[in-house]
Design a protein around this motif. Structure first.
Motif, short mmCIF file in Angstrom:
data_model
loop_
_atom_site.label_atom_id
_atom_site.label_comp_id
_atom_site.label_asym_id
_atom_site.label_seq_id
_atom_site.Cartn_x
_atom_site.Cartn_y
_atom_site.Cartn_z
N ALA A 1 65.71 43.44 81.67
CA ALA A 1 65.06 44.72 81.33
C ALA A 1 66.10 45.76 80.91
N LEU A 2 67.25 45.74 81.55
CA LEU A 2 68.30 46.70 81.21
C LEU A 2 68.84 46.42 79.81
N CYS A 3 68.98 45.17 79.46
CA CYS A 3 69.45 44.82 78.11
C CYS A 3 68.49 45.38 77.06
N GLU A 4 67.21 45.25 77.32
CA GLU A 4 66.22 45.78 76.39
C GLU A 4 66.25 47.31 76.36
N ALA A 5 66.39 47.93 77.54
CA ALA A 5 66.42 49.39 77.61
C ALA A 5 67.64 49.97 76.90
#
Length: 557
Positions: free
Chosen positions: A332-336
């Protein structure tokens, strides 16, 4: 009622067999122990249920083997310790598991409940002094309670953050019989107690961290042991590659990004952490190894990620905290952060140049021809014979500090050291577990001559059980980790001398293993090759230079 139904309803097992049946249901294949009468019924149960019993020479090794099993398999390791001194001898391993977040089950013997308070052999209440080191410490109140209590122990040990769960069983209860209750099993057939499901990290925290990363030009990842326990190495690597973030690793995270990956760095950690504008601190506390937060620059924005909230407050303010399932949090952090490369390429290049220069500067030590040997020369020769998936275990002071700097790891679970508790004597137990878990892989035990004194007789255990571990000793005849700093402080040292040149290799030969003495660099490679092909546990006893001190930078406190 049919006779068959009646037989099913009245089937009972003695308490030790009930313990073993629940162990088997949780996937346990090995029990580490030292023989004790309070444990006989548990042994009988394990024998009946097909669980291997590995008996060692000291209870501390049994307990460290259980922790070592957890470290190399990411499943709970199990040991059984007899009442009284058996349990107290295992307490260092429980403390180690507490600080390493290693899931382990400690089964203790206990004086019989019927005679409690009358002075039975080894009668003592373990629970009050074990409880500070364990996530669960409990005594079975009856034979009927045993199966459910074992399940609760697995649940406690495996739930983040992992640790030891301790149960003891009164002698009379484990010899009495009781029916086994029906247990509702999960999809994996192991029943309850595999650890609680982890919550997801806060969406707002993920968005805040993503915002910081999107503006970063000098990002870094500093990942540690809880990344490994969280099975999140693939997601970490995906995030690092997608966003182009340099990675530093310590503890059990070593190998979660291969040492030859373009984004992995080790020699430039001080430069990388101090110069970072945003640091993702993943599954590692800001303890003494990170200068209590001082390893990062004053203006570094720190984002903390872990499977669960820390046991103690962070030593410095952080910009965002992401607690929950690490694999999904990292994705999720990679996407954010935008899911594309950050403006970090110049930073990556800067670190790579510095990394190459640092590695080149080590060449002289790696090729040092002195005799006794420089520890770096030992590891240069060892690296040439190590397989990519070899499990390397460090048990020592300065000698192992050098190994931690130069031994490369390429897969998770391939580097084991005592961790922040820093307990010597862990190595033989870890090595026993590692070789049993991975019989087809090289398992190498790096031992200081001081560390050998804690558990060196476990080479007898290795020989008896046919566990062919290769030990490589750095023998400098001193307690180097203490002698050099003390002489720096006071101009003298006390309690820091060992006997120079002791033939520990001959001790190992006497115990049934293969042993060799190495005094000069040219002797080392052939000795290592013979040790790996010996078909027995082996010790290569390398005499190393006592004047060499590891250039230590971290503070104890």
């Amino acid at each position: 009622m049919s006779s068959r139904e009646s037989a099913v309803e009245t089937t009972t097992f003695h308490g030790g067999r009930l313990v073993a049946r629940r162990l088997r249901a949780h996937g346990v294949t090995q029990l580490f122990t030292l023989s004790g009468g309070h444990l006989f019924s548990i042994y009988d149960g394990c024998r009946a249920e097909g669980i291997g019993i590995v008996d060692v020479r000291h209870e501390s090794t049994a307990a460290f083997a259980a922790e070592g099993w957890a470290k190399v398999t990411r499943e709970a390791g199990v040991c059984a310790l007899t009442a009284g001194p058996g349990v107290t001898n295992g307490m260092s391993a429980m403390a180690s598991a507490q600080q390493n977040h290693s899931p382990m089950i400690v089964l203790g013997g206990r004086a019989p409940a019927l005679r409690w308070g009358q002075g039975s052999l080894q009668e003592i209440d373990h629970v009050p002094f074990v409880r500070p080191l364990a996530k669960l410490a409990a005594t079975a109140g009856s034979t009927d309670e045993i199966p459910g209590l074992v399940d609760v122990a697995f649940h406690a040990a495996l739930a983040p953050h992992g640790g030891a769960a301790f149960l003891d069983f009164p002698l009379d209860y484990v010899f009495m019989e009781a029916p086994e209750p029906d247990v509702e099993r999960g999809e994996d057939g192991t029943g309850e107690g595999r650890g609680s499901s982890e919550p997801s990290a806060s969406g707002a925290a993920i968005e805040r961290a993503g915002e910081l990363l999107r503006g970063a030009e000098r990002p870094v990842i500093m990942a540690g042991t809880d990344l490994y326990w969280g099975h999140a190495e693939e997601e970490l690597l995906e995030l690092a590659q997608t966003l182009r973030i340099p990675v530093f690793l310590n503890g059990l995270a070593r190998g979660c990004v291969p040492a030859d990956h373009e984004l992995f760095f080790s020699r430039t950690r001080s430069h990388g952490l101090k110069g970072a504008d945003v640091a993702l601190v993943v599954g590692v506390p800001m303890d003494f190894r990170l200068g209590f937060g001082g390893a990062f620059g004053e203006d570094t924005e720190i984002v903390v990620l872990d499977t669960a909230e820390p046991e103690r407050a962070h030593p410095r303010p952080v910009a965002a905290e992401l607690y929950g399932t690490l694999a999904s949090t990292l994705s999720a952090l990679c996407e954010a952060a935008g899911g594309k490369p950050l403006a970090s390429e110049q930073w990556v290049s800067e670190l790579r140049v510095a990394e190459s220069e640092r590695r080149e500067s080590e060449r002289a030590e790696l090729q040092d021809d002195r005799a006794p040997l420089h520890p770096m020369r030992v590891y240069a020769e060892l690296a040439a014979v190590l397989d990519r998936d070899a499990v390397v275990i460090g048990d020592g002071g300065d000698y192992v500090s050098y190994a931690g700097r130069v031994i490369d790891s390429y897969q998770p679970g391939c580097w084991l050291d005592p961790g922040p508790f820093g307990c010597l004597g862990t190595g033989p137990g870890y090595a026993i577990a590692a070789k049993l878990a991975h019989p087809d892989r090289q398992v190498v035990l790096l031992l200081g001559d001081g560390a050998f004194g804690f558990a060196g007789l476990e080479f007898d255990t290795l020989a008896r059980h046919g566990i062919n571990v290769v030990g490589v000793m750095g023998n400098n005849g001193i307690w180097g980790l203490e002698k050099h700093p003390m002489e720096f402080l006071y101009g003298y040292s006390v309690a820091a001398e060992l006997r120079p040149g002791t033939r520990y290799d001959q001790v190992v030969q006497t115990l049934g293993g293969h042993g060799e003495l190495v005094e000069r660099p040219a002797e080392l490679r052939p000795a290592l090759e013979r040790a790996f092909s010996a078909g027995r546990p082996a010790l290569v006893n390398v005499l190393t230079d006592p004047t060499i001190a590891y250039p230590r930078r971290s503070n104890l406190a």
